[in-house]
Design a protein around this motif. Structure first.
Motif, PDB file in Angstrom:
ATOM      1  N   ASP A 175      41.603  41.946  34.561  1.00 24.89           N
ATOM      2  CA  ASP A 175      42.974  41.513  34.288  1.00 24.89           C
ATOM      3  C   ASP A 175      43.868  41.681  35.516  1.00 24.89           C
ATOM      4  O   ASP A 175      43.576  42.465  36.419  1.00 24.89           O
ATOM      5  N   ASN A 176      44.973  40.959  35.523  1.00 22.77           N
ATOM      6  CA  ASN A 176      46.027  41.103  36.537  1.00 22.77           C
ATOM      7  C   ASN A 176      45.549  40.899  37.969  1.00 22.77           C
ATOM      8  O   ASN A 176      45.987  41.576  38.885  1.00 22.77           O
ATOM      9  N   MET A 177      44.621  39.969  38.167  1.00 29.60           N
ATOM     10  CA  MET A 177      44.099  39.606  39.489  1.00 29.60           C
ATOM     11  C   MET A 177      43.371  40.753  40.195  1.00 29.60           C
ATOM     12  O   MET A 177      43.279  40.781  41.415  1.00 29.60           O
ATOM     13  N   ILE A 178      42.833  41.676  39.422  1.00 29.36           N
ATOM     14  CA  ILE A 178      42.034  42.766  39.964  1.00 29.36           C
ATOM     15  C   ILE A 178      40.568  42.371  39.853  1.00 29.36           C
ATOM     16  O   ILE A 178      40.152  41.738  38.882  1.00 29.36           O
ATOM     17  N   MET A 179      39.785  42.747  40.865  1.00 28.86           N
ATOM     18  CA  MET A 179      38.363  42.446  40.869  1.00 28.86           C
ATOM     19  C   MET A 179      37.582  43.726  41.140  1.00 28.86           C
ATOM     20  O   MET A 179      37.973  44.515  42.002  1.00 28.86           O
ATOM     21  N   LEU A 180      36.494  43.917  40.418  1.00 25.22           N
ATOM     22  CA  LEU A 180      35.562  45.003  40.688  1.00 25.22           C
ATOM     23  C   LEU A 180      34.465  44.416  41.563  1.00 25.22           C
ATOM     24  O   LEU A 180      33.753  43.502  41.148  1.00 25.22           O
ATOM     25  N   ILE A 181      34.361  44.930  42.786  1.00 20.26           N
ATOM     26  CA  ILE A 181      33.435  44.390  43.774  1.00 20.26           C
ATOM     27  C   ILE A 181      32.372  45.435  44.095  1.00 20.26           C
ATOM     28  O   ILE A 181      32.696  46.591  44.335  1.00 20.26           O
ATOM     29  N   THR A 182      31.120  45.002  44.111  1.00 22.69           N
ATOM     30  CA  THR A 182      30.032  45.855  44.579  1.00 22.69           C
ATOM     31  C   THR A 182      29.575  45.317  45.924  1.00 22.69           C
ATOM     32  O   THR A 182      29.168  44.149  46.035  1.00 22.69           O
ATOM     33  N   PHE A 183      29.696  46.161  46.942  1.00 32.40           N
ATOM     34  CA  PHE A 183      29.312  45.775  48.294  1.00 32.40           C
ATOM     35  C   PHE A 183      27.830  46.053  48.513  1.00 32.40           C
ATOM     36  O   PHE A 183      27.205  46.806  47.760  1.00 32.40           O
ATOM     37  N   ALA A 184      27.251  45.451  49.543  1.00 35.34           N
ATOM     38  CA  ALA A 184      25.825  45.606  49.843  1.00 35.34           C
ATOM     39  C   ALA A 184      25.450  47.064  50.077  1.00 35.34           C
ATOM     40  O   ALA A 184      24.314  47.454  49.847  1.00 35.34           O
ATOM     41  N   SER A 185      26.402  47.865  50.473  1.00 34.83           N
ATOM     42  CA  SER A 185      26.157  49.294  50.684  1.00 34.83           C
ATOM     43  C   SER A 185      25.979  50.029  49.360  1.00 34.83           C
ATOM     44  O   SER A 185      25.604  51.199  49.338  1.00 34.83           O
ATOM     45  N   GLY A 186      26.286  49.353  48.247  1.00 35.28           N
ATOM     46  CA  GLY A 186      26.218  49.971  46.929  1.00 35.28           C
ATOM     47  C   GLY A 186      27.557  50.510  46.454  1.00 35.28           C
ATOM     48  O   GLY A 186      27.706  50.880  45.294  1.00 35.28           O
ATOM     49  N   GLU A 187      28.542  50.524  47.339  1.00 34.10           N
ATOM     50  CA  GLU A 187      29.868  51.038  46.986  1.00 34.10           C
ATOM     51  C   GLU A 187      30.615  50.044  46.101  1.00 34.10           C
ATOM     52  O   GLU A 187      30.621  48.846  46.364  1.00 34.10           O
ATOM     53  N   GLU A 188      31.231  50.568  45.046  1.00 35.03           N
ATOM     54  CA  GLU A 188      32.062  49.757  44.165  1.00 35.03           C
ATOM     55  C   GLU A 188      33.525  50.031  44.494  1.00 35.03           C
ATOM     56  O   GLU A 188      33.925  51.181  44.654  1.00 35.03           O
ATOM     57  N   ARG A 189      34.312  48.952  44.590  1.00 35.14           N
ATOM     58  CA  ARG A 189      35.721  49.084  44.917  1.00 35.14           C
ATOM     59  C   ARG A 189      36.535  48.094  44.095  1.00 35.14           C
ATOM     60  O   ARG A 189      36.018  47.068  43.658  1.00 35.14           O
ATOM     61  N   LEU A 190      37.812  48.404  43.904  1.00 34.08           N
ATOM     62  CA  LEU A 190      38.735  47.509  43.211  1.00 34.08           C
ATOM     63  C   LEU A 190      39.580  46.784  44.238  1.00 34.08           C
ATOM     64  O   LEU A 190      40.119  47.399  45.164  1.00 34.08           O
ATOM     65  N   PHE A 191      39.682  45.480  44.068  1.00 28.09           N
ATOM     66  CA  PHE A 191      40.446  44.640  44.989  1.00 28.09           C
ATOM     67  C   PHE A 191      41.525  43.915  44.199  1.00 28.09           C
ATOM     68  O   PHE A 191      41.236  43.292  43.177  1.00 28.09           O
ATOM     69  N   ASP A 192      42.754  44.001  44.675  1.00 35.62           N
ATOM     70  CA  ASP A 192      43.875  43.303  44.057  1.00 35.62           C
ATOM     71  C   ASP A 192      44.046  41.967  44.769  1.00 35.62           C
ATOM     72  O   ASP A 192      44.561  41.898  45.889  1.00 35.62           O
ATOM     73  N   ALA A 193      43.600  40.899  44.129  1.00 44.54           N
ATOM     74  CA  ALA A 193      43.611  39.571  44.744  1.00 44.54           C
ATOM     75  C   ALA A 193      45.018  39.001  44.910  1.00 44.54           C
ATOM     76  O   ALA A 193      45.189  37.965  45.553  1.00 44.54           O
ATOM     77  N   SER A 194      46.030  39.674  44.374  1.00 50.67           N
ATOM     78  CA  SER A 194      47.395  39.177  44.567  1.00 50.67           C
ATOM     79  C   SER A 194      47.836  39.283  46.027  1.00 50.67           C
ATOM     80  O   SER A 194      48.836  38.678  46.409  1.00 50.67           O
ATOM     81  N   VAL A 195      47.070  40.002  46.865  1.00 54.70           N
ATOM     82  CA  VAL A 195      47.391  40.057  48.296  1.00 54.70           C
ATOM     83  C   VAL A 195      46.995  38.764  48.997  1.00 54.70           C
ATOM     84  O   VAL A 195      47.382  38.540  50.137  1.00 54.70           O
ATOM     85  N   LEU A 196      46.226  37.923  48.332  1.00 53.68           N
ATOM     86  CA  LEU A 196      45.826  36.632  48.902  1.00 53.68           C
ATOM     87  C   LEU A 196      46.948  35.638  48.641  1.00 53.68           C
ATOM     88  O   LEU A 196      47.111  35.153  47.530  1.00 53.68           O
ATOM     89  N   THR A 197      47.720  35.366  49.675  1.00 57.42           N
ATOM     90  CA  THR A 197      48.891  34.513  49.517  1.00 57.42           C
ATOM     91  C   THR A 197      48.769  33.260  50.380  1.00 57.42           C
ATOM     92  O   THR A 197      47.888  33.164  51.224  1.00 57.42           O
ATOM     93  N   GLY A 198      49.651  32.352  50.156  1.00 63.05           N
ATOM     94  CA  GLY A 198      49.673  31.108  50.919  1.00 63.05           C
ATOM     95  C   GLY A 198      49.086  29.973  50.107  1.00 63.05           C
ATOM     96  O   GLY A 198      48.475  30.176  49.055  1.00 63.05           O
ATOM     97  N   PRO A 199      49.280  28.758  50.590  1.00 66.77           N
ATOM     98  CA  PRO A 199      48.851  27.573  49.849  1.00 66.77           C
ATOM     99  C   PRO A 199      47.351  27.540  49.533  1.00 66.77           C
ATOM    100  O   PRO A 199      46.959  27.061  48.478  1.00 66.77           O
ATOM    101  N   ALA A 200      46.524  28.062  50.426  1.00 67.66           N
ATOM    102  CA  ALA A 200      45.081  28.023  50.205  1.00 67.66           C
ATOM    103  C   ALA A 200      44.668  28.828  48.977  1.00 67.66           C
ATOM    104  O   ALA A 200      43.683  28.500  48.308  1.00 67.66           O
ATOM    105  N   TYR A 201      45.440  29.884  48.687  1.00 69.96           N
ATOM    106  CA  TYR A 201      45.087  30.763  47.568  1.00 69.96           C
ATOM    107  C   TYR A 201      45.896  30.482  46.300  1.00 69.96           C
ATOM    108  O   TYR A 201      45.681  31.125  45.281  1.00 69.96           O
ATOM    109  N   ALA A 202      46.794  29.523  46.328  1.00 71.25           N
ATOM    110  CA  ALA A 202      47.635  29.205  45.170  1.00 71.25           C
ATOM    111  C   ALA A 202      46.817  28.907  43.905  1.00 71.25           C
ATOM    112  O   ALA A 202      47.198  29.340  42.816  1.00 71.25           O
TER     113      ALA A 202
END
Length: 99
Positions: free
Chosen positions: A26-53
Motif C-alpha cells: 500500500d501507499n507506493m511502498i515496495m518490499l524488495i529482495t536484493f541479490a544479496s538476500g537483503e530485504e528492504r522497503l522502498f517508497d516509490a513516491s520518491v520517483l518523480t517527473g513525467p516518466a514516473y507519472a
C-alpha cells in the motif's frame, strides 16, 4: 575491477544490488529482495517527473516486473536503477506492519 560472465568491469560490483523479487504494498511502498538476500522497503513516491507519472495509477504500480535485476513497469517502459532503490530504501523488519 571485477569479472562477471567473462567480462571485466571497472569500479565496484553492483551484483549484490540487483533485485531478485519485488512485492508492491500500500501507499507506493515496495518490499524488495536484493541479490544479496537483503530485504528492504522502498517508497516509490520518491520517483518523480513525467516518466514516473503512470506509477500514480494503482494498476500500473501494482504490476512491477523484474528484468535482469531491474524493477520495471508498463512492459518495461518505466524502470528504476537497483542502486537507486537500495540507496533510497530502508531496512525491513519482519516485526513491522508489512510482515
Amino acid at each position: 575491477m571485477y569479472f562477471n560472465n567473462g567480462f571485466v568491469y571497472g569500479g565496484e560490483s553492483t551484483l549484490g544490488t540487483m533485485i531478485d523479487s519485488v512485492r508492491p504494498l500500500d501507499n507506493m511502498i515496495m518490499l524488495i529482495t536484493f541479490a544479496s538476500g537483503e530485504e528492504r522497503l522502498f517508497d516509490a513516491s520518491v520517483l518523480t517527473g513525467p516518466a514516473y507519472a503512470p506509477l500514480c495509477e494503482k494498476s500500473v504500480f501494482m504490476a512491477p516486473e523484474i528484468d535482469h535485476g531491474v524493477v520495471t513497469w508498463a512492459n518495461g517502459t518505466i524502470d528504476c536503477a537497483p542502486e537507486f532503490m537500495f540507496q533510497h530504501s530502508y531496512e525491513y523488519s519482519h516485526e513491522g506492519q508489512y510482515a
